[in-house]
Design an enzyme around this catalytic site. Structure first.
Site, PDB file in Angstrom:
ATOM      1  N   ASP A   8     -26.656 -19.823  30.675  1.00 61.60           N
ATOM      2  CA  ASP A   8     -25.014 -19.789  30.574  1.00 61.60           C
ATOM      3  C   ASP A   8     -24.819 -18.400  30.337  1.00 61.60           C
ATOM      4  O   ASP A   8     -25.729 -17.710  29.464  1.00 61.60           O
ATOM      5  CB  ASP A   8     -24.449 -20.689  29.697  1.00 61.60           C
ATOM      6  CG  ASP A   8     -23.105 -20.633  29.813  1.00 61.60           C
ATOM      7  OD1 ASP A   8     -22.509 -21.187  30.678  1.00 61.60           O
ATOM      8  OD2 ASP A   8     -22.344 -20.138  28.826  1.00 61.60           O
ATOM      9  N   GLU A  10     -21.506 -15.349  29.240  1.00 59.92           N
ATOM     10  CA  GLU A  10     -19.853 -15.373  29.148  1.00 59.92           C
ATOM     11  C   GLU A  10     -19.500 -13.931  29.570  1.00 59.92           C
ATOM     12  O   GLU A  10     -20.487 -13.047  29.783  1.00 59.92           O
ATOM     13  CB  GLU A  10     -19.608 -15.370  27.366  1.00 59.92           C
ATOM     14  CG  GLU A  10     -19.802 -16.689  26.872  1.00 59.92           C
ATOM     15  CD  GLU A  10     -18.938 -17.715  27.249  1.00 59.92           C
ATOM     16  OE1 GLU A  10     -17.858 -17.579  27.845  1.00 59.92           O
ATOM     17  OE2 GLU A  10     -19.555 -18.939  27.241  1.00 59.92           O
ATOM     18  N   ASP A  52      -7.432 -13.568  28.161  1.00 58.63           N
ATOM     19  CA  ASP A  52      -7.706 -14.953  28.497  1.00 58.63           C
ATOM     20  C   ASP A  52      -8.909 -15.369  28.230  1.00 58.63           C
ATOM     21  O   ASP A  52      -9.281 -16.232  27.823  1.00 58.63           O
ATOM     22  CB  ASP A  52      -7.253 -15.487  29.942  1.00 58.63           C
ATOM     23  CG  ASP A  52      -5.759 -15.399  30.121  1.00 58.63           C
ATOM     24  OD1 ASP A  52      -5.072 -15.344  29.065  1.00 58.63           O
ATOM     25  OD2 ASP A  52      -5.405 -15.078  31.200  1.00 58.63           O
ATOM     26  N   HIS A  57     -13.866 -17.398  24.369  1.00 54.47           N
ATOM     27  CA  HIS A  57     -15.134 -17.126  23.851  1.00 54.47           C
ATOM     28  C   HIS A  57     -15.014 -16.423  22.427  1.00 54.47           C
ATOM     29  O   HIS A  57     -15.970 -16.318  21.694  1.00 54.47           O
ATOM     30  CB  HIS A  57     -16.377 -16.254  24.807  1.00 54.47           C
ATOM     31  CG  HIS A  57     -15.726 -15.226  25.354  1.00 54.47           C
ATOM     32  ND1 HIS A  57     -15.311 -13.957  24.892  1.00 54.47           N
ATOM     33  CD2 HIS A  57     -15.491 -14.858  26.789  1.00 54.47           C
ATOM     34  CE1 HIS A  57     -15.151 -13.322  25.709  1.00 54.47           C
ATOM     35  NE2 HIS A  57     -15.097 -13.682  26.938  1.00 54.47           N
ATOM     36  N   HIS A 153     -16.482 -21.179  23.392  1.00 59.29           N
ATOM     37  CA  HIS A 153     -17.674 -21.146  24.153  1.00 59.29           C
ATOM     38  C   HIS A 153     -18.613 -19.752  23.782  1.00 59.29           C
ATOM     39  O   HIS A 153     -18.102 -19.000  23.202  1.00 59.29           O
ATOM     40  CB  HIS A 153     -16.989 -20.708  25.712  1.00 59.29           C
ATOM     41  CG  HIS A 153     -16.456 -21.808  26.095  1.00 59.29           C
ATOM     42  ND1 HIS A 153     -16.774 -22.109  27.486  1.00 59.29           N
ATOM     43  CD2 HIS A 153     -15.390 -22.907  25.624  1.00 59.29           C
ATOM     44  CE1 HIS A 153     -15.840 -23.412  27.896  1.00 59.29           C
ATOM     45  NE2 HIS A 153     -14.985 -23.540  26.681  1.00 59.29           N
ATOM     46  N   ASP A 158     -23.890 -23.297  24.682  1.00 63.29           N
ATOM     47  CA  ASP A 158     -23.486 -24.064  26.105  1.00 63.29           C
ATOM     48  C   ASP A 158     -24.688 -24.235  26.597  1.00 63.29           C
ATOM     49  O   ASP A 158     -24.706 -25.442  27.269  1.00 63.29           O
ATOM     50  CB  ASP A 158     -22.454 -23.173  26.643  1.00 63.29           C
ATOM     51  CG  ASP A 158     -20.979 -23.302  26.156  1.00 63.29           C
ATOM     52  OD1 ASP A 158     -20.864 -23.827  25.151  1.00 63.29           O
ATOM     53  OD2 ASP A 158     -20.032 -22.687  26.788  1.00 63.29           O
TER      54      ASP A 158
END
Length: 235
Positions: A8, A10, A52, A57, A153, A158
């Site tokens: 995963d 970010e 946003d 995160h 997140h 995750d």
């Protein structure tokens, strides 16, 4: 032996052409079992995090300022992945960002990741649960996986949660057959295999909303075929 890496990322925002990776998290699976090996790095994106994305995160520009560039962590990341199959939720997003980062590296750079070579758990979930919500939170709820830690997140968190979801999507863990660590000796595996397995208790994975939709659908049927069998067995 099947080796997979649940991955995963970010990012600073959602456009892989201009935005950058700021965090990578990976979890190693062997024969669909976590080995305990993980990879986790933050990166300085050399650009501002969109508000946003920060709301999702919580990784700020100040926090990322002293982190290494993606180019510095890329060799470690690729060494960790090796020849394993990648497992990603909504693979086009993460693969798009990884390939964009690879393209910025000097030669020799990692080969572009092909989507056909990646296991996309979102596609698996959509096939198994058509018409239902299949984001990571919804799948955790469906399979009874604890996500209370997920207040924000995070790439490694995750990836760890997705590893649990992936096992459930494949049919869940075998009941009464604990292989232990992947380094378990053949003797230990054989001893466990000789033990009688406990009966599997059925646990419905339908949500209340799905039950209500099913009941509403059944109510529209005039004479369902099973009603004939019920009347015969009750008569």
């Amino acid at each position: 032996m099947t080796r997979e890496i649940v991955l995963d990322t970010e990012t600073t925002s959602t456009d892989s052409k201009v935005d950058r990776i700021i965090e990578v998290g990976c979890v190693e699976l062997v024969n669909h079992t976590p080995t305990g090996r993980t990879f986790h790095r933050y990166c300085n994106p050399q650009k501002a995090v969109h508000p946003d994305a920060f709301a999702v995160h919580g990784l700020s520009d100040a926090f990322l300022a002293d982190k290494p560039l993606f180019a510095a962590i890329a060799p470690e990341l690729m060494a960790f992945i090796g020849d394993a199959t990648l497992v990603i939720h909504n693979a086009p997003f993460d693969v798009g960002f990884l390939n964009a980062e690879f393209a910025r590296l000097p030669e020799p750079r990692p080969a572009e990741i092909r989507l056909d070579d990646v296991v996309d758990t979102l596609l698996i979930a959509r096939r198994k649960h058509a018409g239902a919500a299949n984001n990571l939170d919804a799948l955790c709820t469906r399979y009874g996986i604890d996500r209370s830690r997920r207040t924000k997140h995070g790439a490694l968190l995750d990836a760890q949660i997705l590893a649990e979801v992936y096992v459930e999507l494949l049919g869940g863990k075998q009941v009464g057959f604990d292989l232990g660590p992947v380094t378990a000796t053949p003797t230990k595996v054989s001893a466990q295999a000789d033990r009688p397995s406990a009966p599997r208790v059925f646990k419905s994975r339908l949500t209340d909303a799905e039950r209500e939709r099913h009941a509403a659908f059944v109510g529209t049927l005039k004479t369902p075929i099973w009603a004939e069998y019920l009347s015969e067995s009750e008569g």
